[in-house]
Design a protein around this motif. Structure first.
Motif, PDB file in Angstrom:
ATOM      1  N   PHE A  67       2.119   1.659  -3.493  1.00 46.64           N
ATOM      2  CA  PHE A  67       1.074   2.125  -4.646  1.00 46.64           C
ATOM      3  C   PHE A  67       1.581   4.121  -3.894  1.00 46.64           C
ATOM      4  O   PHE A  67       0.657   4.848  -5.194  1.00 46.64           O
ATOM      5  CB  PHE A  67      -0.104   1.656  -5.272  1.00 46.64           C
ATOM      6  N   TYR A  68       0.725   4.124  -2.454  1.00 46.81           N
ATOM      7  CA  TYR A  68       0.650   5.423  -2.239  1.00 46.81           C
ATOM      8  C   TYR A  68       1.415   6.516  -2.988  1.00 46.81           C
ATOM      9  O   TYR A  68       0.680   7.620  -3.143  1.00 46.81           O
ATOM     10  CB  TYR A  68       0.020   5.426  -1.217  1.00 46.81           C
ATOM     11  N   LEU A  69       2.691   6.001  -2.724  1.00 48.16           N
ATOM     12  CA  LEU A  69       3.980   7.322  -2.755  1.00 48.16           C
ATOM     13  C   LEU A  69       4.163   6.979  -4.135  1.00 48.16           C
ATOM     14  O   LEU A  69       4.496   8.325  -5.024  1.00 48.16           O
ATOM     15  CB  LEU A  69       4.833   7.332  -1.820  1.00 48.16           C
ATOM     16  N   MET A 100       0.377  -0.983   0.237  1.00 47.69           N
ATOM     17  CA  MET A 100      -0.075  -0.017  -0.145  1.00 47.69           C
ATOM     18  C   MET A 100       1.036   1.266   0.278  1.00 47.69           C
ATOM     19  O   MET A 100       0.707   1.723  -0.677  1.00 47.69           O
ATOM     20  CB  MET A 100      -1.009   0.026   1.277  1.00 47.69           C
ATOM     21  N   ILE A 101       1.539   1.296   0.644  1.00 48.19           N
ATOM     22  CA  ILE A 101       2.689   2.476   1.016  1.00 48.19           C
ATOM     23  C   ILE A 101       3.434   2.400  -0.344  1.00 48.19           C
ATOM     24  O   ILE A 101       3.724   4.068  -0.908  1.00 48.19           O
ATOM     25  CB  ILE A 101       3.745   1.802   1.710  1.00 48.19           C
TER      26      ILE A 101
END
Lengths: 494, 174
Positions: free
Chosen positions: A92-94, A89-90
């Motif tokens: 993809f978000y970043l 998740m981190i």
């Protein structure tokens, strides 16, 4: 092992290897430039990119070392599994949007080239490429050795083949890997990853079903058995303890967005908005394939404690013993093919990014321009890296294990600040990146080389990434505000 | 997202870790060889080995989770109240799952054989798998559902298209 079971496993492995060779030949026709060779022409669809992403995250270590850790430490290694989800998740978000935008805007063919563009600094690109190359060599050597070991055990179980020297197995498995990586570059790599990912998920689900049937009362029976022997082993932290588990969680979650073989796939998709659907597919794919890790580990620990199975000579034998004794021959064949798939899907990505570092990133950083006829050199570099890593895996003794353990942390400490944070924060400077990369490398290597253990078994890699991030933030904040190219600044603002 | 929040949380993380390192580590807090079975580890009494560090380790875990979410927030467009509240809600649920797991572990460590089961696992362990693992999946849901609003709205897509159109021809060779 019974002869027919060995033959079924051999047939599954042989079919899988033939499939890899076929994909290599198919991809050859689609690879006409370095852009195709390293970036798949930025034409990957959502499904292919998502499955390739999770299957290259789950390496052979996850299929062999993971169950072994559960056998040895109980639930401690669950923290590695759950960390991968938040880590994805981190990532993809970043990076899902920004890295893909930068890929389209500047057309880089590797991560260090994107770093060079972001910081307008060849030294930062060079250091990133060196860190990648160091991590790749260690990681790749361990993957090649694992691949050869699996093949050796498959071949020696067949009576008419018998024992085969490990050197020959390194040669056979390495040749298949190199063939499809050289012919089809990253295109062959991601399409084999697609098949490999599907095999891994099916294998993991079937293993879970089988394991539940081995112990009376299924998963609850396993828990009760382990709990009765040593409650902590079945508690939330396993035998390692709370601080050690949290350090694994930190390293794996944060380190995920520093794994070049994973994040470069974000640059290869057809459209920026594909990231939206890739995230759930990748996370669920990984979670499903992780069933194998949990099921085999708990099952083997429980049956040994119940006295139904002899003690293991080596914790890493947990998966092999489970397949040999409890799995249907076809399932054993699929899982062994899945194991090879897990190893090869990671190794092929390493070969590709290692070749990019050697023939593209380092020459551009040192000479300021690319080599002539890069595609040919990319193929030569791919073969060379595989040969060196193969030799390294056979003849460097403990150094392979050292560098293998060093790999994930090296990538994490070097790339997380530079790429994951730096691509989202305009205040980040090239000097801060360079010092952060060096801090991560030196600290990580010192801790590994001198076998320094931290209190409560806090993982050295987790300390390295924290130190690297601290240096990155402090140096960025005390340095003069950097000048960023206007197009890069616009991408960070978007 | 305020850019000073991740470095602040990183500082807190470092300070908490330093405090953990300064506590006196109980003997064999990281497990020991199994009495009868080679290659297998045991851990003994949970209260003895982790009791002294439990509070600090819980603090380390909660700050770490806040740090992770602060990184997620870096990627989200600023000034959006909806994203702020939903991310905050996700963080609170994530922190709650972690804290309840630690709280449950305290009971588990004190009276392990009286533990209740949640599905096939002791409750404290079930909190790891069904809480700390699955609760953050909220952030996947948020990313997927609000991608067009928080991550890449149409206006930003258009601005990016414009950037591509106005790209100087020599930029690619840079």
């Amino acid at each position: 092992m019974e002869e027919h079971k060995s033959l079924v496993i051999l047939a599954c492995v042989a079919s899988y290897l033939v499939m890899c060779l076929s994909v290599g030949l198919w991809a050859l026709r689609r690879t006409s430039s370095t852009h195709d060779f390293f970036m798949a022409g930025r034409h990957l669809g959502v499904l292919v990119a998502s499955v390739a992403l999770f299957s290259s995250t789950m390496s052979g270590w996850g299929f062999v070392g993971g169950p072994g850790l559960v056998y040895q430490m109980g639930t401690s290694s669950f923290w590695m599994l759950i960390a991968t989800s938040i880590g994805t998740m981190i990532t993809f978000y970043l990076l899902g949007k920004r890295l893909r935008m930068l890929a389209e805007l500047r057309d880089p063919i590797s991560l260090p080239e994107a770093v060079t563009a972001r910081y307008n600094s060849r030294s930062t690109g060079l250091l990133t490429a060196i860190a990648i190359l160091l991590g790749v060599m260690g990681y790749l050597a361990t993957q090649i050795l694992a691949m050869a070991t699996v093949l050796q055990s498959v071949l020696e179980d067949v009576s008419w083949i018998g024992p085969v020297p490990i050197e020959i197995c390194v040669g056979i498995s390495g040749a298949v890997l190199v063939f499809y990586c050289v012919t089809g570059g990253i295109i062959a790599s991601v399409y084999t990853d697609l098949v490999q990912g599907i095999i891994m998920v099916f294998a993991a689900i079937l293993v879970l079903v089988t394991a539940v049937g081995v112990v009376e009362n299924g998963m609850t029976g396993m828990s009760e058995t382990i709990l009765a022997d040593d409650p902590e082993a079945m508690g939330p932290w396993g035998t390692l303890g709370m601080v050690g588990c949290l350090s694994w969680y930190l390293l794996l979650a944060l380190g995920m967005c520093g794994q070049p073989h994973v994040i470069t796939k974000l640059m290869m998709t057809r459209r920026i908005q594909d990231a939206r659907y890739m995230l759930p597919i990748s996370v669920f794919g990984y979670a499903l394939s992780a069933c194998l890790w949990i099921a085999i580990g708990l099952c083997m620990r429980a049956v040994v404690l119940q006295g139904l199975h002899p003690q293991l000579e080596n914790a890493d034998d947990a998966a092999a013993e489970f397949l040999q004794v409890y799995a249907h021959p076809l399932l054993a064949g699929v899982v062994v093919a899945g194991l090879l798939a897990a190893i090869m899907s990671t190794a092929d990505s390493f070969l590709n990014i290692g070749a990019a570092a050697i023939i593209h990133d380092i020459p551009r950083a040192v000479r300021g321009r690319s080599l002539k006829n890069e595609l040919l050199w990319a193929r030569v570099a791919t073969v060379s890296i595989a040969v060196v890593a193969g030799g390294f895996s056979l003849y460097s003794g403990n150094l392979v294990a050292l560098l293998g353990a060093f790999g994930w942390s090296t990538f994490a400490a070097a790339i997380v600040p530079t790429v994951a944070i730096g691509f989202n924060w305009k205040r980040a400077t090239a000097l801060a990146c360079n010092l952060a990369i060096l801090t991560g490398l030196v600290l990580n290597f010192t801790l590994e080389l001198f076998k320094i253990t931290l209190p409560y078994r806090f993982h050295g890699g987790a300390l390295s990434i924290l130190a690297s991030l601290a240096v990155f933030y402090v140096v960025s904040l005390v340095s003069p505000r950097p000048e960023i190219d206007s197009d890069i600044e616009a991408v960070i603002d978007l | 997202m305020k850019c000073w929040i991740p470095p602040l949380l990183l500082t807190m993380l470092g300070m908490t870790l330093a405090a953990i390192f300064l506590t006196s580590e109980p003997d064999k807090s990281h497990g020991f060889a199994h009495a009868q079975i080679a290659e297998m580890h045991q851990a003994g009494n949970g209260t003895d080995r982790l009791g002294s560090v439990l509070l600090l380790a819980w603090l380390f875990g909660t700050v770490m989770i806040a740090f992770f979410v602060s990184l997620l927030a870096l990627a989200i467009l600023p000034g959006n109240r909806q994203s702020f509240w939903l991310l905050l809600l996700g963080t609170l649920l994530y922190e709650t799952a972690f804290s309840l797991m630690v709280l449950e572990y305290r009971h588990f460590a004190a009276t392990p054989l009286e533990t209740t089961f949640w599905g096939p696992f002791p409750t404290a362990t079930a909190w790891v798998l069904f809480g700390v693992w699955l609760v953050p999946y909220i952030f996947i849901l948020l990313y997927t559902v609000f991608f067009d609003r928080w991550i890449l709205p149409a206006s930003h897509r258009n601005r990016f298209e414009e950037l591509l159109r106005n790209r100087p021809p020599d930029l690619l060779k840079k």
